[in-house]
Design an enzyme around this catalytic site. Structure first.
Site, PDB file in Angstrom:
ATOM      1  N   GLY A  22      46.880  52.895  99.493  1.00 48.85           N
ATOM      2  CA  GLY A  22      48.240  52.458  99.176  1.00 48.85           C
ATOM      3  C   GLY A  22      48.456  52.442  97.671  1.00 48.85           C
ATOM      4  O   GLY A  22      48.692  53.476  97.045  1.00 48.85           O
ATOM      5  N   ASN A  64      49.399  56.562 101.015  1.00 46.53           N
ATOM      6  CA  ASN A  64      50.587  55.997 101.651  1.00 46.53           C
ATOM      7  C   ASN A  64      51.430  55.366 100.552  1.00 46.53           C
ATOM      8  O   ASN A  64      51.070  54.319 100.022  1.00 46.53           O
ATOM      9  CB  ASN A  64      50.166  54.947 102.693  1.00 46.53           C
ATOM     10  N   LYS A  89      54.311  54.087 100.828  1.00 42.65           N
ATOM     11  CA  LYS A  89      55.143  52.987 101.342  1.00 42.65           C
ATOM     12  C   LYS A  89      56.583  53.127 100.813  1.00 42.65           C
ATOM     13  O   LYS A  89      57.039  54.236 100.592  1.00 42.65           O
ATOM     14  CB  LYS A  89      54.542  51.637 100.953  1.00 42.65           C
ATOM     15  N   HIS A 132      51.045  51.409 111.227  1.00 40.12           N
ATOM     16  CA  HIS A 132      50.634  50.690 110.012  1.00 40.12           C
ATOM     17  C   HIS A 132      50.892  49.193 110.205  1.00 40.12           C
ATOM     18  O   HIS A 132      51.871  48.802 110.821  1.00 40.12           O
ATOM     19  CB  HIS A 132      51.410  51.224 108.801  1.00 40.12           C
TER      20      HIS A 132
HETATM   21  C1  PEP Z   1      47.897  50.820 102.930  1.00 36.18           C
HETATM   22  O1  PEP Z   1      49.047  50.539 102.725  1.00 36.18           O
HETATM   23  O2  PEP Z   1      47.621  51.515 103.912  1.00 36.18           O
HETATM   24  C2  PEP Z   1      46.867  50.354 102.004  1.00 36.18           C
HETATM   25  C3  PEP Z   1      45.613  50.512 102.324  1.00 36.18           C
HETATM   26  O3  PEP Z   1      47.285  49.742 100.840  1.00 36.18           O
HETATM   27  P1  PEP Z   1      46.374  49.319  99.575  1.00 36.18           P
HETATM   28  O4  PEP Z   1      45.496  50.488  99.252  1.00 36.18           O
HETATM   29  O5  PEP Z   1      47.363  49.046  98.486  1.00 36.18           O
HETATM   30  O6  PEP Z   1      45.591  48.130  99.973  1.00 36.18           O
END
Ligand code: PEP
Length: 262
Positions: free
Chosen positions: A234, A9, A11, A94
């Site tokens: 993420g 993801n 983002k 999310h």
């Molecule tokens: C996410 O945004 O779904 C996520 C798990 O982020 P991170 O891996 O940066 O914690």
């Protein structure tokens, strides 16, 4: 046979040019790990470029959200069929959508139904906040999010759904859940609920990803747990080498499982 699914993801990161550079670095590496299902979810604007580059490869493309209406006066929204034109997957629910943009279990459900109606594969995110966790409400929160988010979904539709358990306190904090704690939620809370909703056979084949600070150094121990079927990644999906390492960890665990079952 268990098949892991790891999705990145991105983002609100990566311009179109940056997304192209990242995916070009990922593609030759990721093709080595055909035993793992994998996807990246860029911003809407980068989706066409990324989808073009990924065409014919094993790297699938997802969107990070969609709207439930088919078309019309909904400025800045993106309709299910628009997403389905270019993407295989879409993420709904999310925690950042829930926290900053008013997403509720009811709107998650509307998006999910619309996405399935457009033929998309859907990653449905659930997970408790730190306060809820500390108050011992994890089970109640995840159960509510799933019951309401997946309301009216048929067993056949469930085949197109991946659940991502993402404890909010673990997202972007560098503080992942322990493999045991994450697996407990997957195995003792989410899976039994899926069994109740969709029947044992389907629930067992549905994948439950863990998400929240997955890194190359903790991926294998998470994936080695009985009910963690992959990850939603993420920060570590924004660097080609760390995302590749995470996919590689899933491929390694696949081999270990295969050997132990042989
Ligand atoms: C996410 O945004 O779904 C996520 C798990 O982020 P991170 O891996 O940066 O914690």
């Amino acid at each position: 046979m268990r098949r892991f699914f790891v999705a990145g993801n991105w983002k609100m990161n990566e311009t179109v040019a940056e997304a192209e550079t990242l995916v070009k670095a990922l593609l030759p590496e990721l093709e080595k790990y055909e035993s793992v299902d994998k996807a990246v979810c860029p911003s809407y604007l980068a989706v066409p470029a990324v989808a073009g580059l990924c065409k014919g490869s094993s790297l699938k493309v997802g969107a990070q959200n969609l709207f439930w209406e088919e078309s019309g006066a909904f400025t800045a929204e993106v309709a299910p069929k628009m997403v389905a034109e270019l993407c295989d997957y879409v993420i709904v629910g999310h925690s950042e959508r829930r926290k900053y943009f008013g997403e509720t279990d009811e709107t998650v459900n509307r998006r999910l139904k619309a996405a399935l109606g457009a033929g998309l594969l859907v990653i449905v995110c659930v997970g408790e906040t730190l306060e809820e966790n500390e108050a011992g409400q994890t089970e109640a929160v995840v159960t509510r999010q799933l019951r309401q988010g997946l309301a009216d979904i048929t067993p056949e539709q469930a085949d197109s759904i991946t659940i991502a358990y993402e404890p909010v306190w673990a997202i972007g904090t560098g503080r992942a859940a322990t493999p045991e704690d994450a697996n407990h939620v997957h195995k003792d809370v989410i899976r039994p609920l899926l069994v109740e909703m969709f029947g044992k056979e389907r629930a067992e084949s549905m994948r439950i990803q863990y998400g929240g600070s997955i890194k190359p150094n903790n991926a294998a121990e998470l994936f080695a747990m009985s009910d963690i079927d992959g990850g939603l990644v993420g920060g570590a999906s924004l660097k080609a080498d760390s995302f590749v390492e995470i996919i590689k960890a899933a491929a390694m665990v696949t081999i270990i499982i295969e050997e132990s079952e042989a």
